[in-house]
Design a protein around this motif. Structure first.
Motif, PDB file in Angstrom:
ATOM      1  N   ALA A  78      61.223 -13.929  -4.199  1.00 25.53           N
ATOM      2  CA  ALA A  78      62.690 -13.928  -3.816  1.00 25.53           C
ATOM      3  C   ALA A  78      63.323 -15.227  -3.254  1.00 25.53           C
ATOM      4  O   ALA A  78      62.720 -15.514  -2.119  1.00 25.53           O
ATOM      5  CB  ALA A  78      63.207 -12.637  -3.111  1.00 25.53           C
ATOM      6  N   ASP A  81      65.043 -13.883   0.812  1.00 19.99           N
ATOM      7  CA  ASP A  81      64.309 -12.755   1.439  1.00 19.99           C
ATOM      8  C   ASP A  81      63.559 -13.390   2.642  1.00 19.99           C
ATOM      9  O   ASP A  81      62.485 -14.031   2.441  1.00 19.99           O
ATOM     10  CB  ASP A  81      63.455 -12.069   0.407  1.00 19.99           C
ATOM     11  N   ASN A  83      61.421 -12.226   4.577  1.00 24.34           N
ATOM     12  CA  ASN A  83      60.167 -11.718   4.546  1.00 24.34           C
ATOM     13  C   ASN A  83      59.194 -12.457   3.411  1.00 24.34           C
ATOM     14  O   ASN A  83      58.018 -12.285   3.493  1.00 24.34           O
ATOM     15  CB  ASN A  83      59.765 -10.312   4.138  1.00 24.34           C
ATOM     16  N   ASN A  84      59.944 -13.450   2.680  1.00 21.43           N
ATOM     17  CA  ASN A  84      59.246 -14.263   1.625  1.00 21.43           C
ATOM     18  C   ASN A  84      58.983 -15.622   2.234  1.00 21.43           C
ATOM     19  O   ASN A  84      58.971 -16.626   1.456  1.00 21.43           O
ATOM     20  CB  ASN A  84      59.704 -14.053   0.303  1.00 21.43           C
TER      21      ASN A  84
END
Length: 109
Positions: A78, A81, A83-84
């Motif tokens: 992503a 994102d 979290n990425n």
């Protein structure tokens, strides 16, 4: 008696036939959204490398910290994102990117 002097070489190496083209940054990484996300993550986590070294320790270098997609965009990661995204120093980023490129070439991604 006359002195002998070294003659300059008369032959030079030919210019290389192939040169590596300059690296062009993906336009995505120049967008305000990406830069704002990385700045936000640096404020939140601190401007230190989050890479785990082979010894199991975290790098924690503060040298040339950049945002890096954990799962690369070209592999389906992503874009924005948080979290990425992890923070990596330039050296750890180069090593991670080279390993990902090698794995992709072998068809492991």
């Amino acid at each position: 008696m006359a002195k002998l002097t070294a003659l300059k070489p008369s032959l030079r190496s030919p210019p290389p036939l192939l040169t590596t083209p300059p690296k062009l940054a993906d336009r995505f990484y120049l967008t305000k959204e990406w830069r704002d996300l990385v700045a936000s993550i640096k404020r939140e986590r601190g401007p230190y490398c989050e890479a785990v070294l082979p010894s199991g320790q975290v790098c924690r270098s503060g040298n040339r910290i950049i945002g890096d997609h954990i799962q690369e965009r070209r592999d389906g990661g992503a874009d924005l994102d948080r979290n990425n995204v992890r923070l990596l120093c330039f050296a750890c980023h180069q090593a991670k990117t080279a390993a990902a490129r090698k794995a992709r070439a072998r068809g492991r991604v």
